[in-house]
Write an enzyme that holds these catalytic residues in place. Structure first.
Site, mmCIF file in Angstrom:
data_model
loop_
_atom_site.group_PDB
_atom_site.id
_atom_site.type_symbol
_atom_site.label_atom_id
_atom_site.label_comp_id
_atom_site.label_asym_id
_atom_site.label_seq_id
_atom_site.Cartn_x
_atom_site.Cartn_y
_atom_site.Cartn_z
ATOM 1 C CG ASP A 6 -2.130 0.900 1.032
ATOM 2 O OD1 ASP A 6 -3.184 0.378 0.622
ATOM 3 O OD2 ASP A 6 -2.018 2.121 1.257
ATOM 4 C CB THR A 13 -15.037 -2.493 -10.116
ATOM 5 O OG1 THR A 13 -15.412 -3.483 -9.157
ATOM 6 C CG2 THR A 13 -16.140 -2.358 -11.150
ATOM 7 C CG LEU A 61 -14.654 -9.823 -2.330
ATOM 8 C CD1 LEU A 61 -13.319 -9.353 -1.773
ATOM 9 C CD2 LEU A 61 -14.897 -11.290 -2.010
ATOM 10 N NE ARG A 62 -22.599 -11.003 -0.020
ATOM 11 C CZ ARG A 62 -23.354 -11.879 0.633
ATOM 12 N NH1 ARG A 62 -24.648 -11.679 0.757
ATOM 13 N NH2 ARG A 62 -22.802 -12.954 1.185
ATOM 14 C CE LYS A 90 -18.337 -5.967 -8.550
ATOM 15 N NZ LYS A 90 -17.066 -5.520 -7.997
ATOM 16 C CG LEU A 126 -36.994 -9.508 -4.214
ATOM 17 C CD1 LEU A 126 -37.934 -10.694 -4.351
ATOM 18 C CD2 LEU A 126 -37.397 -8.404 -5.194
ATOM 19 C CB CYS A 176 -19.807 -1.623 -5.285
ATOM 20 S SG CYS A 176 -18.251 -2.201 -4.576
ATOM 21 C CE LYS A 200 -23.686 -5.065 3.514
ATOM 22 N NZ LYS A 200 -23.266 -6.111 2.573
#
Length: 433
Positions: free
Chosen positions: A33, A129, A156-157, A207, A253, A263, A323
């Site tokens: 990094d 992405t 990946l979430r 993606k 849903l 994302c 989230k």
């Protein structure tokens, strides 16, 4: 499966998860990094990301000697103390740029840094992405015929990134060089997941196609919830009936204050922008984006109707992150709603179990506190904006003793209405009868 010498550039959500999980699969990984302070913290075992299981994997990989950290992509590649790097993963940020397209400055900078350092036969993998055509553009930037470029998009979430990596629905690998694609696919052999081997452009497209589809699905269910509100139907029953249809499924849903994060907003706009460049219209995606922006206004209107007037109203917000299960505030629909409430004159106090503000302070237009009771004190309404399961366990009787008015606007339909109503609150959901 043979252990490989891997370099991962980028120690964010994708990069650190990729590095730690590949090390757990037995590979030897150096994660780089540009932030020297972050690298020092990682070497000391401080992950700094709220992601279940990630801290343990980093600790295990480091203790076993399979996971190391360094500053700069060049240092990860040119390691005289290690065998030559066989696979280099690019996991650098690709934020939304001007016009909605992805900003590839970081990808280009890494390519320039490592171009002369990569050993012959190395495979460079774009994990970030990126727009369709980036693998080919990267190949041209490297100007190395003896180095292959492969697209291997991540799925990946946040909040379940480690689980998603180690239990994938599929592995997608794309390259115009079949042997290079197979080498990358082999890294995941122990996971036993279905593998899609294709060309680089198709892998890159997967993606964007997947994320745009999920965004449209969320915008659609939000529109259904609005219609249910007007017609007196119950969106929970409607989506249950839909979800049993195997062609539709029950995931994505659940109505809410809109989709966000790092994302979906970026990828949907990037897809629209890429399509426009080549003269293709994608009206469904554009409509999904527009509907999502409107959803925030609808939630503010619902809150305003509940309290009578927003100007001067004191609103307690439950949830600030985009989230549950993460400390990420990027692209948070909760903060988008908060901004609109503040613009309308509301005074906002917010609580979030994962909020990075360890010490109470201010986040944009919200005064952040460290206790839901403090967020509720004297509030004209409590508004649930993030689906943290902890909110279901709150003592609603105690909260009722400190609020100004017993009103709950549940934009996630998270709470049990009967529990909240027994505590004397008026519960208002989204699309619920």
């Amino acid at each position: 499966m043979f252990a490989r010498r891997i370099a991962v550039v980028g120690a964010g959500y994708v990069g650190l998860t990729t590095a730690a999980c590949l090390a757990s699969l037995g590979h030897h990984v150096v994660c780089a990094d540009i932030d020297a302070a972050k690298v020092d913290r990682l070497r000391a075992g401080e992950v700094g990301i709220l992601e279940p299981g990630l801290h343990d994997l980093v600790a295990e990989g480091t203790a076993a000697g399979r996971l190391q950290f360094c500053v700069g992509a060049g240092a990860a590649v040119a390691r005289p103390d290690l065998p030559p790097v066989e696979v280099l993963f690019l996991c650098v940020p690709t934020p939304m740029g001007a016009g909605g397209g992805a900003d590839l400055a970081a990808v280009e900078a890494v390519a320039a840094e490592v171009r002369h350092l990569l050993p012959a036969g190395c495979v460079v993998v774009t994990k970030s992405t990126v727009p369709v055509g980036t693998a080919e553009a990267t190949r041209k930037l490297l100007r190395r015929r003896d180095v292959a470029v492969v697209s291997n998009p991540e799925f990946l979430r946040e909040g379940s990134a480690v689980h998603d990596f180690l239990n994938p629905d599929r592995i997608v690998v794309g390259s115009d060089q079949q042997d290079a694609a197979e080498r990358v696919a082999a890294l995941y052999a122990r996971l036993g997941a279905p593998t899609v081997l294709t060309d680089a452009a198709s892998a890159e497209m997967v993606k964007y196609a997947a994320n745009a589809f999920l965004a449209i699905k969320l915008s659609y269910v939000n529109a259904l919830a609005e219609l249910c509100d007007v017609l007196g139907a119950d969106v929970a029953d409607v989506t249950e009936g839909m979800g049993h249809d195997r062609r539709i499924g029950s995931a994505f849903l659940s109505p809410g204050p809109g989709w966000g994060g790092s994302c979906l907003p970026k990828d949907t706009r990037a897809l629209v922008q890429v399509a426009a460049v080549v003269g293709v219209d994608v009206p469904l995606v554009s409509a999904g984006i527009a509907a999502n922006e409107r959803q925030r206004d609808l939630m503010v209107a619902k809150i305003g109707e509940a309290v009578g007037t927003l100007d001067g109203a004191r609103i307690g917000l439950l949830g600030l992150t985009f989230k549950a299960g993460t400390d990420d505030l990027r692209g948070s629909p909760a903060l988008a709603v908060a901004r609109l409430l503040s613009d309308a004159g509301a005074e906002l106090t917010g609580y979030d179990p994962g909020c990075p503000a360890a010490v109470p302070g201010s986040t944009d237009d919200v005064h952040v506190v460290d206790d839901p009771m403090r967020a509720a004190k004297d509030a004209d309404a409590l508004v649930v904006l993030t689906e943290w399961p902890e909110f279901r366990q709150l003592d609603w009787t105690a909260l009722g003793g400190v609020v100004g008015r017993r009103i709950v606007v549940d934009t996630r339909n998270l709470l049990d209405p009967d529990v909240v109503r027994r505590a004397g609150f008026s519960w208002i959901g989204v699309g619920r009868r």
